[in-house]
Structure formats: structure tokens, C-alpha cells
Scaffold this active site. Structure first.
Site, PDB file in Angstrom:
ATOM      1  CB  VAL A 108      -0.877   0.040   1.285  1.00  0.00           C
ATOM      2  CG1 VAL A 108      -1.765   1.292   1.288  1.00  0.00           C
ATOM      3  CG2 VAL A 108      -1.725  -1.208   1.429  1.00  0.00           C
ATOM      4  CG  HIS A 109       2.888   3.067  -3.053  1.00  0.00           C
ATOM      5  ND1 HIS A 109       2.447   1.981  -3.759  1.00  0.00           N
ATOM      6  CD2 HIS A 109       3.188   4.011  -3.979  1.00  0.00           C
ATOM      7  CE1 HIS A 109       2.497   2.249  -5.056  1.00  0.00           C
ATOM      8  NE2 HIS A 109       2.944   3.469  -5.221  1.00  0.00           N
ATOM      9  NE  ARG A 110      -1.085   5.264  -6.633  1.00  0.00           N
ATOM     10  CZ  ARG A 110      -0.144   4.527  -7.238  1.00  0.00           C
ATOM     11  NH1 ARG A 110      -0.322   3.249  -7.466  1.00  0.00           N
ATOM     12  NH2 ARG A 110       0.979   5.096  -7.635  1.00  0.00           N
ATOM     13  CG  ASP A 146      -2.018   1.278  -2.840  1.00  0.00           C
ATOM     14  OD1 ASP A 146      -0.871   0.842  -3.068  1.00  0.00           O
ATOM     15  OD2 ASP A 146      -2.242   2.175  -1.998  1.00  0.00           O
ATOM     16  NE  ARG A 190       3.290   8.805  -0.788  1.00  0.00           N
ATOM     17  CZ  ARG A 190       2.941  10.091  -0.822  1.00  0.00           C
ATOM     18  NH1 ARG A 190       2.120  10.577   0.073  1.00  0.00           N
ATOM     19  NH2 ARG A 190       3.397  10.890  -1.759  1.00  0.00           N
TER      20      ARG A 190
END
Ligand code: UD1
Ligand code: UDP
Length: 352
Positions: free
Chosen positions: A202-204, A275, A235
Site C-alpha cells: 500500500v503506498h498510493r 494499490d 511513505r
């Protein structure tokens, strides 16, 4: 022919690797790293594992706000392009490095080729969507991995210079799959059994910057009745701490892994929750079920084929999507099979 490639973020090292090698076989390749990603496990390891030559120029831009980061890239790229006067500038995907590379080049009257052109989420709140749209409208050569990408460009009035070309990530994956199986010890290191875990990434920005979405995704991973291994983008690491998000005991957070470990983790997973754009494609090519924690995807064909399910970010919807996934009987050929980079080099030659 002199071809300057602009890279800067993790997926771009992967997308560029086959093409940079193919260019270097008969032409002068100049590799410029903006420095958008800079941690060893977000940058150096990919150069080592993918056999990418060290960058000819490293701009060392680093992280900042969109405007400051993109502006610094523009200022730093300009003298490099003026000095080298390449026949082509090649940009990859949809990051701020893509936008800066394309914009600097066109302002200097240089030809631009965009690898992975025509992809759209139709969500202008995504920074990547802005980067893609602008890059596509600046580029002279648009290399599209699907018919849908070509149709998206046509709907925006872009027809000239549009070519179908196999996705360079397949080529990178095909080169790495056997090496990953032989060289990666990640399954032993994490005590994971083949098909015995879910892999999550997950990083969006939309999923990390608003803490509610991140909390709901992490809650869903914790509610799965099986081990989850989650290589955490920097992030996301920061966002998890800021949100005070503690994953369930079945979830193992690890630092970002190199490409070979990642390909091994993907290949042996029972299912992938992500994502990421690149990870959705790799899941499809490897034949691993994928649940995408977004409301839309650019890679719509993976969803149409039944190998990818768009679950959004509601906790129960994600848990249900994982639980109800039925593996389709067949898998179509998507985004081009075989070698793409040699064909791209040929197009670059023909167009000058
Ligand atoms: C960028 C791309 C995104 C792509 C992703 C791939 C843009 C707008 N976004 O997002 O499209 O999917 O790369 O991974 O270009 N950080 C580190 N170390 C690093 C790199 C980043 O600690 O080596 C941290 C910094 O706190 C930074 C944050 O991650 O502020 C975000 O990095 P940035 O490159 O701005 O965006 P990504 O989220 O990585
Ligand atoms: N990847 C990796 N290590 C990780 C996470 C991802 O090597 O810990 C690889 C992944 O296999 C894919 C690419 O990075 O090839 C995807 O990049 P990312 O998810 O950062 O960006 P996106 O594709 O969403 O732009």
C-alpha cells in the site's frame, strides 16, 4: 542515436531496465536518475539486481512537495539535456520524474517518447493522472501497452505517434522470475510457505495521506485468517506511525524488498492485496489472484479477466473480496507478450 532515459522512482528502474539494455546494444544510452527515490532499498538494489548501469548523471533531488520536487527536477535536467543533446528523451510511467523529464525535453525542442502511454484512472485527484495526461500530450512517441490505452489517447485527440508496444515490465519480470527462484531466500527468511500467505503493498497517496483509508485497509489485513506479509513503502511507514495504526498479529511488516525478493514473494503468494499499478500487473502475469484496494484502476483488463478485483477501501469489502475470490479457469494474454524493448529501439531509429 543518442537516447537519454529519465528515471527516479522504484517502478521506473524496473520499466527502464530492458530498454536501457537494448539501447546500449547499438546506440549511446544516457541514464539520468533524478533522485526522487534514494534509500538503498528503493533505488540502489534495483540497479544491482536488474543489471542497470550506474546512472550517468544523478541529480540527487530527493523528497519535497510536488511543486518543489518537480521544479528542482526541471532546473537540474535542463543543463544535462543541453549538454548531451540526445536524439530522444525517454520517460516512463507517471511520476513527477516522468513529468519533469518530458517537460524539460519539449521546452528544448527534443523528441520525447513515453513508455506506458495512454493509461488513465479518470481520477484527476491522483497526482499520477496529471503526470500521465501531461506527458502524453507532450510526447512525440506514445508507447501503449493496450488497445484501451490507444482508445484513451484517441478520445483526447492524440493519434499521431501512437504505437502499441508490449509492456516493458513483462520483459523485466520474465528475466527475473527464474533468477528470483534460485537466488532469493526471502521465503525461508520470513518462514513463509508457498501459497501460505497473502502479500500486501500500500503506498498510493490517496490511501496513506488520509489516515482513515489506511486504518480501514490495515484493519482488513488484520481480519484475514492467514499470515500477511507487508513490505512497507517509506511513505506508508510514516503514515502508519502518524495514524497510530498497529496491524494485527497475523500481519508482518517488513522494509521494502529488492526486486528479486519481491518477485519471489509475489510468485509464492496465495493472493495479493495492493494499490500498486506494477504489482497488479505482475500478479496477473504470474497468475496470482489480486485484490486492489482502490476505487478504480488503469489496468482494467486485469479486472475484466477476473484476476483482479477492485475492492475499494472498506474493511469488510476487502475481507469479502479476499474470501470470495474465485480463480478464473483461463488467463488471457495482456499487455503484449515477448520482447518489447528491441521493437521500441527500432521505432526510435525509424522516427529520426
Ligand atoms: C512515487 C510516485 C508514485 C509511484 C511511487 C512508486 C509521484 C507523484 N508519485 O510516489 O506514482 O507509484 O513513487 O513507489 O511521483 N521516501 C523515503 N525514501 C525514498 C523515497 C521516498 O523515505 O527513497 C519517503 C519520503 O518521506 C517522501 C515519501 O516517501 O516524502 C514519498 O516519496 P515520493 O517520491 O514523493 O512519492 P511516492 O509516494 O514514493
Ligand atoms: N516492488 C519491489 N519491492 C517492494 C515493493 C514493490 O521490488 O517492496 C516492485 C514491484 O514488484 C513492482 C514495482 O516495485 O515491480 C512497483 O512499484 P510501486 O508499487 O512502488 O509503484 P507503482 O507501480 O504503483 O507506480
Amino acid at each position: 542515436m543518442k537516447v537519454l532515459s529519465v528515471v527516479g522512482a522504484r517502478p521506473q528502474f524496473i520499466k527502464a531496465s530492458p530498454l536501457v539494455r537494448a539501447i546500449g546494444r547499438g546506440h549511446r544510452s544516457i541514464l539520468v536518475h533524478t533522485g526522487q527515490h534514494y534509500d538503498a532499498n528503493m533505488s540502489d538494489i534495483f540497479f544491482e539486481e536488474l543489471g542497470l548501469p550506474a546512472p550517468d548523471v544523478h541529480l540527487g533531488i530527493g523528497s519535497s512537495s510536488h511543486g518543489a520536487q518537480t521544479g528542482a527536477m526541471l532546473a537540474a535536467l535542463e543543463p544535462v539535456m543541453i549538454d548531451t543533446r540526445p536524439d530522444w528523451v525517454v520517460v516512463y510511467g507517471d511520476t513527477n520524474s516522468t513529468l519533469a523529464g518530458a517537460l524539460t525535453a519539449v521546452k528544448l525542442g527534443l523528441r520525447v517518447a513515453h513508455v506506458e502511454a495512454g493509461l488513465r484512472s479518470f481520477n484527476r485527484a491522483m497526482p499520477e493522472e496529471i503526470n500521465r495526461v501531461v506527458a502524453d500530450h507532450l510526447a512525440d512517441l506514445l508507447l501503449c501497452p493496450s488497445g484501451a490505452a490507444i482508445a484513451n489517447l484517441k478520445a483526447e485527440g492524440r493519434v499521431r505517434g501512437v504505437h502499441r508496444s508490449a509492456d516493458t515490465m513483462i520483459e523485466a519480470l520474465a528475466d527475473a522470475a527464474a533468477r528470483a527462484r534460485a537466488a532469493s531466500a526471502v521465503l525461508d527468511r520470513l518462514a513463509l510457505a508457498e501459497r501460505g500467505y497473502v502479500l500486501a503493498t500500500v503506498h498510493r497517496a490517496e490511501n496513506t495521506d488520509g489516515h482513515d483509508r489506511l486504518r480501514r485497509i490495515v484493519a482488513a489485513l488484520g481480519a484475514l485468517q492467514e499470515p500477511v506479509v507487508f513490505p512497507v513503502h517509506p511513505r506508508t511507514r510514516r503514515a502508519l506511525a502518524d495514524a497510530g495504526c498497529v496491524p494485527g498479529p497475523n500481519v508482518t511488516l517488513i522494509d521494502p524488498v529488492g526486486y528479486l525478493d519481491m518477485v519471489r514473494l509475489e510468485s509464492a503468494a496465495r493472493l495479493i492485496v495492493t494499490d500498486s499499478g506494477g504489482v497488479q500487473k505482475e500478479a496477473f502475469w504470474l497468475g496470482i489472484p489480486c485484490v486492489t484496494v482502490r476505487d478504480e484502476t488503469e489496468w482494467t483488463e486485469t479486472v475484466e479477466s477476473g484476476w483482479n478485483v477492485l475492492a475499494g477501501t472498506d474493511t469488510q469489502a476487502i475481507v469479502d473480496a479476499v474470501g470470495r475470490f474465485r480463480v478464473p479457469a483461463t488467463r488471457p494474454s495482456l499487455y503484449g507478450e515477448g520482447r518489447s524493448s528491441q521493437a521500441i529501439v527500432q521505432l526510435l531509429e525509424e522516427m529520426i
